[in-house]
Design a protein around this motif. Structure first.
Motif, PDB file in Angstrom:
ATOM      1  N   UNK A 132       0.853  -1.180   0.000  1.00 60.60           N
ATOM      2  CA  UNK A 132       0.000   0.000   0.000  1.00 60.60           C
ATOM      3  C   UNK A 132       0.894   1.237   0.000  1.00 60.60           C
ATOM      4  N   UNK A 133       0.275   2.388  -0.238  1.00 58.31           N
ATOM      5  CA  UNK A 133       1.007   3.645  -0.264  1.00 58.31           C
ATOM      6  C   UNK A 133       0.925   4.336   1.096  1.00 58.31           C
ATOM      7  N   UNK A 134       1.978   5.103   1.415  1.00 59.05           N
ATOM      8  CA  UNK A 134       2.011   5.787   2.707  1.00 59.05           C
ATOM      9  C   UNK A 134       0.897   6.789   2.875  1.00 59.05           C
ATOM     10  N   UNK A 135       0.575   7.556   1.837  1.00 55.51           N
ATOM     11  CA  UNK A 135      -0.479   8.559   1.947  1.00 55.51           C
ATOM     12  C   UNK A 135      -1.851   7.921   2.117  1.00 55.51           C
ATOM     13  N   UNK A 136      -2.051   6.711   1.512  1.00 59.11           N
ATOM     14  CA  UNK A 136      -3.320   6.017   1.711  1.00 59.11           C
ATOM     15  C   UNK A 136      -3.451   5.499   3.136  1.00 59.11           C
ATOM     16  N   UNK A 137      -2.334   5.100   3.742  1.00 58.59           N
ATOM     17  CA  UNK A 137      -2.364   4.627   5.125  1.00 58.59           C
ATOM     18  C   UNK A 137      -2.735   5.766   6.076  1.00 58.59           C
ATOM     19  N   UNK A 138      -2.205   6.945   5.832  1.00 57.40           N
ATOM     20  CA  UNK A 138      -2.510   8.102   6.683  1.00 57.40           C
ATOM     21  C   UNK A 138      -3.982   8.480   6.572  1.00 57.40           C
ATOM     22  N   UNK A 139      -4.485   8.594   5.359  1.00 55.94           N
ATOM     23  CA  UNK A 139      -5.891   8.967   5.175  1.00 55.94           C
ATOM     24  C   UNK A 139      -6.832   7.870   5.690  1.00 55.94           C
ATOM     25  N   UNK A 140      -6.409   6.616   5.597  1.00 54.99           N
ATOM     26  CA  UNK A 140      -7.247   5.517   6.082  1.00 54.99           C
ATOM     27  C   UNK A 140      -7.419   5.579   7.598  1.00 54.99           C
ATOM     28  N   UNK A 141      -6.330   5.789   8.342  1.00 50.78           N
ATOM     29  CA  UNK A 141      -6.442   5.857   9.795  1.00 50.78           C
ATOM     30  C   UNK A 141      -7.146   7.135  10.253  1.00 50.78           C
ATOM     31  N   UNK A 142      -7.071   8.200   9.472  1.00 55.82           N
ATOM     32  CA  UNK A 142      -7.816   9.407   9.831  1.00 55.82           C
ATOM     33  C   UNK A 142      -9.317   9.196   9.651  1.00 55.82           C
ATOM     34  N   UNK A 143      -9.701   8.433   8.653  1.00 55.48           N
ATOM     35  CA  UNK A 143     -11.120   8.164   8.419  1.00 55.48           C
ATOM     36  C   UNK A 143     -11.661   7.048   9.301  1.00 55.48           C
ATOM     37  N   UNK A 144     -10.795   6.195   9.840  1.00 54.15           N
ATOM     38  CA  UNK A 144     -11.229   5.073  10.683  1.00 54.15           C
ATOM     39  C   UNK A 144     -10.405   5.065  11.969  1.00 54.15           C
ATOM     40  N   UNK A 145     -10.599   6.058  12.821  1.00 54.43           N
ATOM     41  CA  UNK A 145      -9.803   6.113  14.074  1.00 54.43           C
ATOM     42  C   UNK A 145     -10.176   5.021  15.064  1.00 54.43           C
ATOM     43  N   UNK A 146     -11.312   4.342  14.874  1.00 52.85           N
ATOM     44  CA  UNK A 146     -11.718   3.307  15.827  1.00 52.85           C
ATOM     45  C   UNK A 146     -10.768   2.113  15.817  1.00 52.85           C
ATOM     46  N   UNK A 147     -10.027   1.932  14.720  1.00 57.03           N
ATOM     47  CA  UNK A 147      -9.080   0.826  14.670  1.00 57.03           C
ATOM     48  C   UNK A 147      -7.904   1.029  15.619  1.00 57.03           C
ATOM     49  N   UNK A 148      -7.624   2.259  15.993  1.00 56.23           N
ATOM     50  CA  UNK A 148      -6.512   2.537  16.912  1.00 56.23           C
ATOM     51  C   UNK A 148      -6.811   2.087  18.337  1.00 56.23           C
TER      52      UNK A 148
END
Length: 365
Positions: free
Chosen positions: A67-83
């Protein structure tokens, strides 16, 4: 009479038991020792999530998912519940979480192999097909790629399905030898399932087209029914998603309404009549009957009947009869040719005789 030293042995055993109990109480319970790393669980959840876009590439002669680094950042920003899986590290920054994944060898940073533009291209490929390991294993969201290093666990149903597919293939190949009742059941079941799917798709399209033309809303019932990647629950989701696109213009709606009416009139005009439908239905029913009524016993009985008819006559008579038949077949064209040539000669002679008589009569007159 008591044995000497019996009481001292009991005391020693008690001390040993107390000492062993104290040592065992200070040891880590096996359940805590076998506790899985929260970052491993977090990595598995992120990898299995459908919203994180990923591709497959070749890394050192091995196919990997990355995966790409920028996609990982945007993914965790949109799905903070995974943290929340990270427990005490749930409040860490995204870059810190990614760096921990790198240190635990759950992901590895990669770089594209081809770093120059190809002829005719204006930019590098967004998803390169060949990767190499990047020297500095530090997270970055600027044209950085990260590959998963662990093997993704397959669920139980996929393992069972992998064993089921060969059995299903063998069952399909053995369909001609099934009993007649089983053939009828499979035929009606498959025909009904296909009719249900086609009816659902047609009704879905009609509802969408009607609502789009009348009120300008895009309403798709069963919105994920044709999705390539979807869970079983998402596949049969009935209610449509909210239409957030721009409303279409009335001229486009009027144009497609006219096209729909013209298509309907054209199909009605060229619809087959009753006789054509009856002929087609009879042809299809004959094909289905041939498939359903075929069986190995009938095929073998037919082959045996042909063999018995062939062996009923003597070999010598067969040879002579076959030779006679072939000679007769060879002689028939020659006889036909002779008869045609003889008929042509007779016609020519009759014409010549008629011309001679006419010439003689003209001379006499």
């Amino acid at each position: 009479m008591k044995k000497p030293g019996g009481g001292g042995g009991a005391a020693v055993d008690k001390k040993r038991s107390r000492r062993s109990y104290g040592e065992s109480s200070t040891e880590t319970p096996p359940k805590q020792a076998a506790k899985k790393d929260v970052f491993q669980i977090f990595a598995e959840k992120v990898r299995d999530h459908k919203k994180l876009e990923s591709r497959w590439a070749v890394l050192q002669e091995t196919r990997v998912e990355y995966f790409r680094g920028k996609d990982f950042v945007s993914f965790l920003r949109n799905h903070p519940e995974l943290k929340d899986i990270l427990e005490s590290d749930r409040n860490s920054e995204i870059e810190d979480i990614a760096n921990i994944l790198l240190r635990k060898n759950l992901i590895v940073r990669c770089d594209r192999v081809v770093k120059t533009l190809r002829p005719g291209k204006k930019k590098l490929s967004t998803w390169p097909a060949h990767l190499e390991i990047f020297p500095e294993q530090v997270f970055s969201d600027n044209d950085a790629f990260f590959a998963w290093t662990f093997v993704n666990r397959r669920p139980l149903w996929q393992t069972l399905l992998s064993f089921f597919w060969p059995v299903l293939t063998l069952a399909i190949c053995l369909f001609p030898v099934y009993p007649h009742s089983c053939k009828l059941f499979i035929l009606y079941f498959c025909a009904g399932l296909l009719l249900l799917i086609l009816t659902l798709l047609i009704l879905r399209g009609l509802v969408f087209g009607t609502l789009w033309i009348l009120i300008g809303k895009r309403v798709w019932f069963f919105p994920n029914i044709l999705a390539e990647e979807a869970t079983l629950k998402e596949l049969f989701q009935f209610w449509p998603k909210k239409d957030e696109d721009e409303r279409p213009k009335w001229t486009a709606r009027l144009f497609y309404a006219i096209v729909a009416v013209l298509v309907f009139l054209l199909l009605r005009h060229h619809a087959p009549d009753e006789a054509a439908r009856a002929r087609y239905q009879k042809r299809v029913s004959n094909i289905i009957d041939d498939v359903l009524e075929w069986s190995p016993s009938l095929a073998l009985s037919g082959m045996m009947e042909k063999q018995t008819v062939f062996n009923a006559t003597d070999p010598d008579s067969n040879v002579t009869d076959s030779s006679k038949s072939t000679t007769e077949e060879m002689a028939q064209p020659e006889v036909v040719k002779e008869e045609t040539i003889r008929g042509e000669h007779e016609v020519e002679e009759s014409i010549e005789n008629a011309e001679d008589t006419d010439h003689q009569q003209s001379l006499l007159h």
